[in-house]
Write an enzyme that holds these catalytic residues in place. Structure first.
Site, PDB file in Angstrom:
ATOM      1  N   ILE A 101       0.847  -1.286  -0.099  1.00  0.00           N
ATOM      2  CA  ILE A 101       0.118   0.102  -0.025  1.00  0.00           C
ATOM      3  C   ILE A 101       0.882   1.220   0.062  1.00  0.00           C
ATOM      4  O   ILE A 101       0.438   2.550  -0.164  1.00  0.00           O
ATOM      5  CB  ILE A 101      -1.072  -0.077   1.211  1.00  0.00           C
ATOM      6  CG1 ILE A 101      -0.302  -0.070   2.509  1.00  0.00           C
ATOM      7  CG2 ILE A 101      -1.825  -0.839   1.085  1.00  0.00           C
ATOM      8  CD1 ILE A 101      -1.146  -0.118   3.673  1.00  0.00           C
ATOM      9  N   GLY A 102       2.196   1.011  -0.041  1.00  0.00           N
ATOM     10  CA  GLY A 102       3.044   2.304   0.009  1.00  0.00           C
ATOM     11  C   GLY A 102       4.430   2.034   0.130  1.00  0.00           C
ATOM     12  O   GLY A 102       4.958   0.768   0.543  1.00  0.00           O
ATOM     13  N   GLY A 123       8.512   3.716   0.272  1.00  0.00           N
ATOM     14  CA  GLY A 123       9.606   5.022   0.477  1.00  0.00           C
ATOM     15  C   GLY A 123      10.615   4.683   0.372  1.00  0.00           C
ATOM     16  O   GLY A 123      11.247   3.633  -0.013  1.00  0.00           O
ATOM     17  N   VAL A 133       5.343  -0.457   2.756  1.00  0.00           N
ATOM     18  CA  VAL A 133       4.201  -0.741   3.754  1.00  0.00           C
ATOM     19  C   VAL A 133       3.440  -1.667   3.235  1.00  0.00           C
ATOM     20  O   VAL A 133       2.670  -1.424   2.126  1.00  0.00           O
ATOM     21  CB  VAL A 133       3.474   0.444   4.152  1.00  0.00           C
ATOM     22  CG1 VAL A 133       2.455   0.297   5.201  1.00  0.00           C
ATOM     23  CG2 VAL A 133       4.387   1.520   4.624  1.00  0.00           C
ATOM     24  N   ASP A 184       9.621  15.255   9.024  1.00  0.00           N
ATOM     25  CA  ASP A 184       9.321  15.044   7.658  1.00  0.00           C
ATOM     26  C   ASP A 184       7.661  15.106   7.305  1.00  0.00           C
ATOM     27  O   ASP A 184       6.937  14.044   6.853  1.00  0.00           O
ATOM     28  CB  ASP A 184       9.537  13.467   7.076  1.00  0.00           C
ATOM     29  CG  ASP A 184       9.629  13.220   5.741  1.00  0.00           C
ATOM     30  OD1 ASP A 184       9.817  14.256   4.909  1.00  0.00           O
ATOM     31  OD2 ASP A 184       9.676  11.897   5.565  1.00  0.00           O
TER      32      ASP A 184
END
Length: 1011
Positions: free
Chosen positions: A723-724, A726, A731, A849
């Site tokens: 789902i993500g 970086g 994730v 961040d």
């Protein structure tokens, strides 16, 4: 600053300085005159029945001063109020109805006044379009419709007024572009179209109107560049085009207009440098205003030759190089504002030599050079400045050495602001000679030795900032002579002694008294009860003792900070009078007793800190105690009850007749049970001895999960569950058997990525210290090995079903968009979380961040801040980020991080400001439109205050049913954008405090929810 108001009309030819003047030239009357001029001439008006008929059908709807009562058959029309006629032909030549409060629309029959030479209706409330019939007035020389509510376009057939010399259309609501027909007005000398909504740029054809002497288009969203053809205006004396969205360079032809007196191009996007010979090319220059652009290069020394210059405003640009203007030639100079530039000094002996040249400037009143990167010692010659000199501001530079005692010669000073800098030594006693001083800011320097008693001579002083220095000794009791003082800040020094009662007897002290972070001792003087109107009091982190009873009479307090002292006793009943209190921090003292019931009933209380005292008894669960993030009771070992999240022991039952249970029976009952429990624990440990349990952050309340459990929960870390992703992690969505089959988010660290391990440690350490409804809830962490023996680290969070704010703003997968209320609610939630991290935690935490992809939304669209991989705990040795490392994300990271500055809470505020502007405008800070000096911050800033609606994301705006509601919405939008702009300024100290942001956003929410 920089916006003045100077009236312009046909009788007063003062220069127009402001881009937003408050005067108007409006025309709203149905003159009821000569409707049938073509067939009957002015004789028609001599018939009273016709005059009465025209008045009856007049389009004037409001005449508060009854100026039109004379417009009837009892008077000849030449005797009517505001009407003048020619002596020979008795025709109407002048209609002068300025500032009469008239409302309505302008009758087209005005076009029949064929002998009219002057029509002036400024400063009324006429609305509707400007009648095109005005184009029939071939004799018209002056047309003044300034400061009304006219809308529509500028009529093209105004070109029929070929004798027109002065045309005022400013201060209306005109739209469209400047019509090409305007170039046919060959006699036009003054064109004032400022403060409208005109677009289409400054057209090149205007250069054909060679008679132009005054041109003002300020405050229009014109856009485009400045045409080179304007260099044909050889008679030009005044040019004003500030806040016009202009870009590009200033054409060299403009600098050849030697008659130019006033020149203003403030708040545009102009680039390039000024010609080195500007002072020789424009010898008549008196007013130069170029602030708020992106101009570069040196400030030309030739400006010294503009001997008539009285106003110089060049701040908020990128000028660099040493400041070498010889001001001694500018004897009329009155105002110098050059702040927020980069006059990069190199510490040379003459870096500040320009100060020496100011001694001949006998009319100088204002000198502002804040944030100019000036380096050096302030010369003794500063004392030679004019007696009229009233405003000196040199803060945010690198000035060092002692403050010269000659500063005491500036007896006209009302404002002296010298912080932050690096001044050291003592504050000169001569400062006591500045009898007119109202503001004294010496904060953020390195001043030492005692505060001079002479400051007590400043009887007009109302703001005194001495914080963040190395001042020693006692607070002088002579400050009690400053009878107008309403703010006093001496925090963060080395002051000792007792609090002088004299300053507590100042009835003027109404805003804030901050004596914190010193070494003051003794009890609080009883005289503190005299501060009945004081709003804020901070005595924290001293060595003060005794009770705090007397503070209860300071009934106007909104903020009270007493932490870090050795106060004793109970919270006194007198505190019940402080019903307006929003913040109460009495942590880290020796206070005791029970928590008073009145604290539960204060509706105003937003934060309460009772930590690290010796309070006892039950913690309430109502009022401020109902919100776990709004109060703290840590370190009070005798408290019980309260919210479940506090994990305090249950309160024991009370009862005087409660029977004691025989001890031997307890032993008989408990011993076998205890034996059974121990056996079960032993067998369980033996069964799992060979397993590798994961490590949480060290807190027993977290679940313990293994690599195998996470592998199973995410279906083998399947891409279908991704789902993500970086730089340091991926994730996955998953379901843990031990989590009641609820979905979780599993953040798996890419340990091969540089900095991933540090990110994991930082995030674990941050989560160990925090808990808040607007922070992403962590379930557990896992530090283990995978089946190949490789290190494995992961964090497990509560799953947020509504994704991230970034998804809602920019993902095409989200067909519906956030409405206005949702956006403000999200921003309020994020600000509340930041306020908690910065101000409500035992250790200040900087997120580092903040951006839309790190703001996640739950089922109810409540925002939760996540990803603490770059977090820093201030004041600890843990996860201190290297100053050379990457901090934050491009576009959201504050500018100071780019030059190696340490992470601070001010940096988070900057990121929040950019986040807010992105949420409201729908534009990323890295959008392709932001180049050539234009940024998201500047894009929003330029829309304030009246054009905010043009930059708001269309999906955020909901049309309201009434005009009043629509106006309220526009006001709320402007207030929100203003917060974002205030948070994202370059200078960290000037950014809005996050606690103020929370209050402002809540206020905006309250207004919107009541619409």
């Amino acid at each position: 600053m920089g916006k003045e108001e100077i009236i312009i009309n046909e009788r007063i030819d003062l220069p127009f300085i402001s881009t937003n003047p408050h005067f108007s030239l409006f025309l709203h009357h149905d003159l009821t005159i000569a409707e049938k001029r073509r067939s009957t001439g002015d004789a028609y008006l001599k018939k009273p029945e016709f005059a009465l008929d025209r008045i009856h059908t007049s389009k004037i709807t409001h005449d508060p001063y009854n100026v039109l009562t004379s417009w009837n058959h009892s008077f000849h029309f030449c005797d009517w109020s505001g009407i003048s006629c020619g002596k020979r032909h008795r025709r109407v030549t002048v209609v002068e109805l300025s500032s009469k409060g008239l409302e309505g629309s302008l009758s087209p029959h005005v076009g029949n006044l064929s002998f009219l030479r002057n029509l002036s209706l400024w400063n009324n409330s006429f609305q509707g379009t400007i009648p095109h019939e005005l184009g029939r007035l071939s004799r018209l020389r002056h047309l003044n419709l300034y400061d009304n509510k006219f809308s529509g376009v500028i009529p093209t057939n105004l070109s029929g007024c070929f004798n027109l010399e002065k045309l005022w259309l400013g201060g209306n609501k005109l739209v469209g572009s400047i019509p090409k027909e305007m170039s046919l007005l060959s006699k036009l000398a003054r064109l004032v179209i400022e403060d409208n909504k005109l677009t289409g740029g400054i057209p090149p054809f205007l250069g054909n109107v060679t008679s132009m002497e005054v041109f003002s288009a300020a405050g229009n969203p014109l856009g485009g560049s400045i045409p080179d053809t304007l260099g044909h205006w050889k008679s030009l004396k005044q040019f004003y085009s500030g806040e016009c969205n202009l870009y590009g360079t200033i054409p060299h032809s403009i600098f050849n207009l030697s008659l130019l007196v006033n020149f203003s191009l403030a708040v545009n996007h102009l680039t390039g440098s000024l010609p080195s010979e500007i002072g020789n090319q424009l010898p008549n220059l008196e007013f130069l205003q170029l602030w708020g652009n992106e101009l570069t290069g040196v400030l030309p020394p030739s400006l010294s030759n503009c001997s008539k210059l009285w106003f110089l405003e060049m701040y908020d640009n990128n000028f660099s190089g040493k400041l070498t203007i010889d001001f001694s030639k500018l004897r009329d100079i009155n105002i110098i504002r050059l702040y927020n530039n980069n006059f990069h000094g190199r510490g040379e002996a003459d870096d500040m030599r320009f100060v020496d040249s100011l001694k001949n400037c006998t009319r100088l009143e204002v000198l502002i050079l804040v944030n100019c990167n000036l380096i050096g010692v302030l010369p003794i010659s500063i004392g030679n400045l004019s007696d009229q000199f009233s405003f000196l501001s040199l803060g945010d530079n690198h000035l060092f050495g002692s403050l010269p005692s000659s500063i005491g010669s500036l007896v006209g000073l009302t404002i002296l602001a010298l912080g932050p800098n690096r001044f050291n030594g003592k504050i000169p006693t001569t400062i006591g000679k500045l009898q007119k001083l109202q503001y004294l800011g010496l904060n953020n320097n390195q001043f030492s030795e005692p505060i001079p008693d002479a400051i007590g001579n400043l009887s007009l002083l109302n703001k005194l900032y001495l914080y963040s220095n190395k001042l020693e000794g006692h607070i002088p009791s002579s400050l009690g002579n400053c009878t107008k003082l309403n703010e006093l800040y001496v925090t963060d020094n080395r002051l000792t002694g007792k609090i002088p009662k004299q300053i507590l007897q100042l009835p003027s002290l109404t805003i804030f008294l901050d004596l914190s972070h010193n070494s003051l001792y003794g009890s609080i003087p009883l005289e503190i009860k005299d501060l009945k109107m004081l709003s804020g009091l901070d005595l924290s982190y001293n060595n003060l003792s005794g009770t705090i009873t007397s503070i209860g009479e300071c009934i106007s307090l909104v903020e009270l900070y007493l932490s870090g002292n050795i106060f004793e006793g109970i919270i006194p009943p007198s505190f019940s009078s402080l019903r307006g209190l929003k913040v109460l921090d009495i942590s880290q003292n020796k206070l005791s007793g029970k928590i008073p019931q009145f604290l539960e009933n204060w509706n105003s209380l937003e934060f309460l800190n009772l930590s690290f005292n010796d309070f006892e008894g039950e913690v309430p669960v109502v009022g401020v105690f109902a919100n776990g993030s709004a109060f703290s009771v840590l370190g009070n070992n005798r408290l019980c009850g309260g919210l479940v999240t506090l994990e305090l022991p249950k309160c024991k039952e009370t009862g005087s007749k409660k029977k004691r249970f025989p001890f031997f029976i307890l032993v008989i009952v408990i011993a076998p049970t205890l034996l059974i429990v121990l056996c079960c624990v032993y067998l369980l440990c033996k069964k799992k001895r060979n397993s590798q349990p994961s490590q949480s952050s060290g807190n027993e309340r977290f679940l313990k999960v293994s690599y195998n459990q996470l592998l199973k929960a995410t279906d083998g870390f399947s891409t279908a569950n991704l789902i993500g992703e970086g730089g340091h992690s991926s994730v996955y969505k998953g379901i843990l058997d031990s989590n009641d089959d609820k979905s979780v988010a599993v953040k798996v660290l890419h340990l091969q990525s540089r900095g991933a391990h540090k990110s994991f440690i930082a995030e674990c350490e941050a989560w160990r210290n925090i808990r808040h409804r607007n922070l992403l809830k962590i379930i557990t962490s896992c530090s283990s090995t995978d089946f190949q023996g490789n290190d494995f680290k992961a964090l497990v969070y509560e799953f947020m079903p509504n994704g991230s704010v970034h998804d809602w703003l920019h993902s095409s997968a989200y067909t519906s968009k956030l409405n206005l209320l949702q956006r403000i609610n999200i921003l309020r939630d994020v600000a509340t979380a930041l306020d908690y991290l910065h101000n409500r935690c035992q250790t200040t935490i900087v997120h580092g961040d903040l951006k839309p992809s790190n703001i996640l939304l739950d089922d109810d669209m409540v925002a939760h801040v996540g990803d603490f991989g770059l977090a820093r705990l201030l004041g600890t040795d843990l996860n201190q980020n290297s100053s050379s490392g990457v901090k934050g994300t491009i576009g959201y990271a504050p500018p100071e991080y780019g030059i190696g500055s340490e992470m601070t809470s001010c940096g988070d505020v900057y990121s929040f400001g950019i986040l807010l502007l992105e949420v409201m405008t729908g534009k990323k800070p890295t959008d392709g439109m932001f180049n050539d000096g234009l940024s998201l911050h500047k894009f929003a800033y330029m829309a304030l205050p009246d054009q905010v609606i043009d930059v708001i994301d269309n999906d955020a705006i909901v049309l309201q049913s009434t005009e009043a509601n629509a106006k309220k919405v526009e006001e709320c939008l402007a207030a929100t954008i203003k917060i974002g702009v205030s948070c994202s300024v370059d200078s960290p100290p000037q950014r809005m405090k996050i606690e103020i942001v929370v209050n402002e956003l809540q206020r905006i929410l309250d207004v919107l929810q009541n619409i």
